[in-house]
Design a protein around this motif. Structure first.
Motif, short mmCIF file in Angstrom:
data_model
loop_
_atom_site.label_atom_id
_atom_site.label_comp_id
_atom_site.label_asym_id
_atom_site.label_seq_id
_atom_site.Cartn_x
_atom_site.Cartn_y
_atom_site.Cartn_z
N MET A 1 0.84 -1.18 0.00
CA MET A 1 0.00 0.00 0.00
C MET A 1 0.89 1.25 0.00
N ASN A 2 0.64 2.13 -0.91
CA ASN A 2 1.40 3.36 -1.02
C ASN A 2 0.89 4.37 0.02
N ASP A 3 1.77 4.75 0.96
CA ASP A 3 1.35 5.66 2.04
C ASP A 3 0.93 7.02 1.51
N HIS A 4 1.62 7.53 0.48
CA HIS A 4 1.26 8.84 -0.08
C HIS A 4 -0.12 8.78 -0.73
N ARG A 5 -0.37 7.73 -1.47
CA ARG A 5 -1.67 7.56 -2.12
C ARG A 5 -2.78 7.43 -1.08
N LYS A 6 -2.50 6.69 -0.03
CA LYS A 6 -3.48 6.53 1.05
C LYS A 6 -3.75 7.87 1.73
N SER A 7 -2.72 8.61 2.00
CA SER A 7 -2.87 9.92 2.63
C SER A 7 -3.71 10.85 1.76
N GLN A 8 -3.45 10.85 0.46
CA GLN A 8 -4.22 11.70 -0.46
C GLN A 8 -5.70 11.28 -0.49
N ALA A 9 -5.93 9.98 -0.52
CA ALA A 9 -7.30 9.47 -0.56
C ALA A 9 -8.06 9.85 0.70
N LEU A 10 -7.44 9.63 1.85
CA LEU A 10 -8.11 9.94 3.11
C LEU A 10 -8.32 11.44 3.28
N THR A 11 -7.41 12.24 2.77
CA THR A 11 -7.58 13.70 2.80
C THR A 11 -8.78 14.11 1.97
N ALA A 12 -8.94 13.50 0.80
CA ALA A 12 -10.09 13.81 -0.06
C ALA A 12 -11.39 13.38 0.64
#
Length: 73
Positions: A1-12
């Motif tokens: 799991m890509n942490d940056h991608r996860k962070s962006q998704a959860l921010t959205a």
């Protein structure tokens, strides 16, 4: 799991949770939040447990939003 991608998704997701789009009613916001949670899990961005937690938060928000309908709030 890509942490940056996860962070962006959860921010959205949080942005939509806290500030729904203009003219979006409670039901539309709820459906959009559920759809995002499903997409994030399907995409491998979040775990099934994290999806469940997002859905629970969205459900509480929706319940609170519609509880005041018709009561002058």
């Amino acid at each position: 799991m890509n942490d940056h991608r996860k962070s962006q998704a959860l921010t959205a997701w949080e942005r939509l949770f806290n500030q729904p789009e203009i003219r979006m009613d409670a039901e539309e916001q709820y459906e959009a939040l559920l759809r995002l949670a499903d997409e994030f899990e399907d995409g491998g961005i979040i775990s099934p447990g994290e999806r469940t937690a997002l859905i629970e938060r969205a459900t509480v928000l929706y319940s609170q939003s519609v509880a005041g309908v018709g009561e002058g709030t």
